[in-house]
Design a protein around this motif. Structure first.
Motif, mmCIF file in Angstrom:
data_model
loop_
_atom_site.group_PDB
_atom_site.id
_atom_site.type_symbol
_atom_site.label_atom_id
_atom_site.label_comp_id
_atom_site.label_asym_id
_atom_site.label_seq_id
_atom_site.Cartn_x
_atom_site.Cartn_y
_atom_site.Cartn_z
ATOM 1 N N ARG A 115 42.764 28.271 29.431
ATOM 2 C CA ARG A 115 42.309 29.365 30.297
ATOM 3 C C ARG A 115 42.882 30.704 29.844
ATOM 4 N NH1 ARG A 115 42.825 25.113 34.050
ATOM 5 N NH2 ARG A 115 44.988 25.620 34.509
ATOM 6 N N ARG A 147 34.135 30.455 35.566
ATOM 7 C CA ARG A 147 35.288 29.913 36.291
ATOM 8 C C ARG A 147 35.600 30.754 37.529
ATOM 9 N NH1 ARG A 147 38.329 29.431 32.271
ATOM 10 N NH2 ARG A 147 39.515 31.368 32.424
ATOM 11 N N ARG A 206 33.146 29.816 40.161
ATOM 12 C CA ARG A 206 33.471 28.558 40.833
ATOM 13 C C ARG A 206 34.553 28.766 41.891
ATOM 14 N NH1 ARG A 206 33.066 26.443 35.548
ATOM 15 N NH2 ARG A 206 35.338 26.394 35.352
#
Length: 614
Positions: A198, A265, A268
């Motif tokens: 990430r 991401r 989400r």
């Protein structure tokens, strides 16, 4: 301070774990420095950038060895198990035990020393093929294996000679190949943990934002020099730090999907905040949450990267990105992740609208005229391949191999050539030069503008097969991660009409992204998606039983009124729970939440200041 039960306090083990932590951190930092430095150095296309890049990759290899030694040391001390640092940093907690607070940095010693790297095996095979081209062979053997090779010099006709027509260029290509393999291994090791992956994607997204700002600023002020100081010699179509706008677009093909992965991401997380059945009010309120702010911030790098890609007007890159986006859309569809894909399409349309459809239309209308030069080069290259289909002319020698020719034999009675030229013609030495007759404006070309054709010319059919094997292998490794697949596939598609992988900065980032999802199984583990977020818990609180206190507390916190009724009366707490439910977009559930809060307050053993009204 006494050692908590179940922890490891051995000073040797703690010191080894700290060394492993430091090595892993330094490895991540080194990857970022190499990636950013390679692209900032005008794509590392000039000789002055070669050696620093090679030394940096060698340094990453040294860190990789140091990290492996630290892992082996820890295995001998505490065995093959997962461990984490205690929150105090003084002890190690085996197997991720969280009984002593939130654990710190963790590592799984059961993982292999080097996680699977999809490009390692094809890269080693290709490197062996390149080394074989450098091995001197007895006189006549090289031309026997490669009938179109010719003789580089008169002296070579009676001496041992390798297959390659230019040893120095092939050695330089081998050095870049070794550096890329070391970097790929370093990336696979450094990015084998979820947090590291990430962070890497976020770093690439921010790097893309910086490059996009540089490129768009250049376009806005009609700059004539890169960074205001460097004037490219061979091209006036520079864009950003790259000499050619097509190469900038090729770099953005890697960067833009990473920025979209960060955006997906963040999306989400935002969806988790609003819950599975949101309405407009709940979505709007959730924008004030950390997840909503993260979503809005993640839009900026993605939009900037796509805008810069469109502004480059690279037709091949734009088409490659569209095809890569289709692949990402298929993957996200299978994972039920369509909204981020649609968001990416919307950002692309916004970028096209901002740049201007007319300018893109002008560029695409000239495709037919501009493609003639490339197709001529491809035909001539494939014609040369027929005479050297087995071994090729030598890695990184395309420019020399395609431009050299043997001198003509003069007819009888003509004025004789000099003795040197006559001798060269007699033994077939390639001392002459030839130019493609169908493109008169080009007297010499160094690249095939198709990396697959160029690999075939330089390394023969065997080299092309290995290159295709590497491409299939890296795409297969990323098949469960749509945005990584899109990033890699975009470049592999674009090199059909350009030579992105010969610009050092682009393969540097490519091999790092190729190792991004490597794990112990060699597969990508899809991130679990929460189906219910804080926005849903107010509506399902009655089904949670003994967890009603925690749910009401979360609702209070997410509504921004945490602490209003801390240590207050039961009536105040019930009112706060009802207000929290109403703030999530439904007034019908407010009485229900108040009832739940009342039952929680009246239950025995439930302290007022730490349950519903946290």
């Amino acid at each position: 301070m006494s050692t908590p039960a179940g922890t490891i306090s051995d000073p040797l083990a703690i010191a080894a774990a700290r060394r492993l932590h430091a090595a892993s951190t330094l490895l991540e930092v080194a990857l970022g420095v190499v990636i950013a430095g390679s692209v900032a150095a005008i794509g590392s296309v000039h000789p002055w950038a070669y050696w620093p890049l090679w030394y940096a990759c060698a340094g990453i290899a040294a860190l990789l060895v140091y990290r492996a030694l630290a892992i082996r040391r820890l295995r001998r001390l505490i065995g093959r198990q997962r461990f984490a640092f205690h929150s105090s940093g003084r002890w190690l907690v085996p197997d991720g035990i969280a009984s002593y607070g939130r654990p710190g940095w963790s590592f799984d010693l059961e993982r292999p020393l080097l996680p699977p790297a999809p490009l390692l095996l094809p890269g080693v095979v290709f490197l062996a093929l390149v080394i074989a081209q450098l091995v001197p062979l007895p006189p006549g053997w090289a031309t026997a294996l490669n009938a179109g090779r010719g003789v580089v010099s008169v002296a070579e006709s009676v001496a041992w000679a390798p297959i390659t027509v230019d040893v120095e260029s092939t050695l330089r290509g081998a050095a870049f190949l070794v550096a890329a393999l070391l970097l790929h291994l370093g990336a696979a090791a450094a990015l084998d943990r979820g947090e590291a992956r990430r962070r890497f994607q976020g770093f690439v997204a921010l790097l893309g934002l910086a490059l996009a700002l540089v490129a768009l600023t250049q376009a806005a002020v009609n700059a004539r020099r890169i960074y205001g100081i460097f004037a490219p010699i061979e091209s006036e179509a520079f864009f950003g730090p790259f000499v050619n706008r097509n190469h900038f677009a090729g770099y953005m093909l890697l960067v833009a999907p990473m920025a979209l992965a960060v955006l997906a991401r963040a999306h989400r997380h935002y969806e988790w905040r609003v819950g599975a059945w949101p309405n407009a009010r709940r979505r709007l309120v959730a924008l004030a949450s950390p997840e909503g702010a993260g979503l809005m911030l993640a839009v900026v790098p993605a939009l900037a990267s796509l805008s810069a890609l469109v502004a480059s007007t690279s037709r091949g890159a734009i088409l490659a990105f569209v095809l890569a986006l289709v692949l990402a859309g298929i993957g996200l569809r299978r994972q039920r992740g369509v909204p981020p894909w649609l968001f990416a399409v919307a950002l692309g349309l916004m970028a096209i609208t901002w740049f201007g459809v007319e300018r893109l239309e002008v560029r695409f209308r000239t495709s037919a005229a501009d493609s003639a030069g490339r197709t001529v080069v491809w035909r001539e290259s494939l014609g040369m391949l027929r005479r050297a289909w087995l071994t090729g002319y030598g890695f990184n020698t395309f420019g020399l191999a395609t431009s050299r020719a043997t001198p003509w034999r003069l007819p009888v009675g003509a004025t004789p050539s000099s003795s040197a030229v006559a001798e060269a013609a007699r033994v077939g030495t390639m001392i002459g030069y030839r130019t493609p007759s169908q493109i008169p404006d080009v007297v010499w070309y160094r690249e095939a503008h198709d990396d697959y054709v160029q690999v075939a010319v330089e390394c023969g059919a065997v080299g092309l097969i290995v290159a295709l094997w590497a491409a299939v292998r890296v795409l297969k490794a990323a098949r469960l991660e749509p945005w990584v697949m899109a990033s890699l596939a975009g470049v592999l598609l674009h090199v059909v009409v350009d030579f992105d992988l010969q610009i050092p900065a682009i393969p540097v980032l490519f091999v790092c992204i190729a190792g991004l999802r490597a794990d112990r199984s060699g597969r990508v583990k899809a991130a679990p998606r929460s189906q219910h977020g804080p926005g849903d818990e107010a509506f399902t609180a009655g089904q949670e039983g003994g967890a009603s206190e925690r749910i009401a507390a979360r609702q209070t916190s997410s509504a921004g009124i945490a602490g209003i009724c801390r240590s207050k009366s039961t009536k105040a707490c019930i009112s706060t729970a009802a207000t929290a439910a109403r703030s999530q977009g439904s007034r019908r559930t407010a009485p229900r939440a108040a009832t739940i809060a009342h039952s929680a307050m009246s239950s025995p053993g439930t302290p007022v200041s730490t349950s519903v009204c946290t």
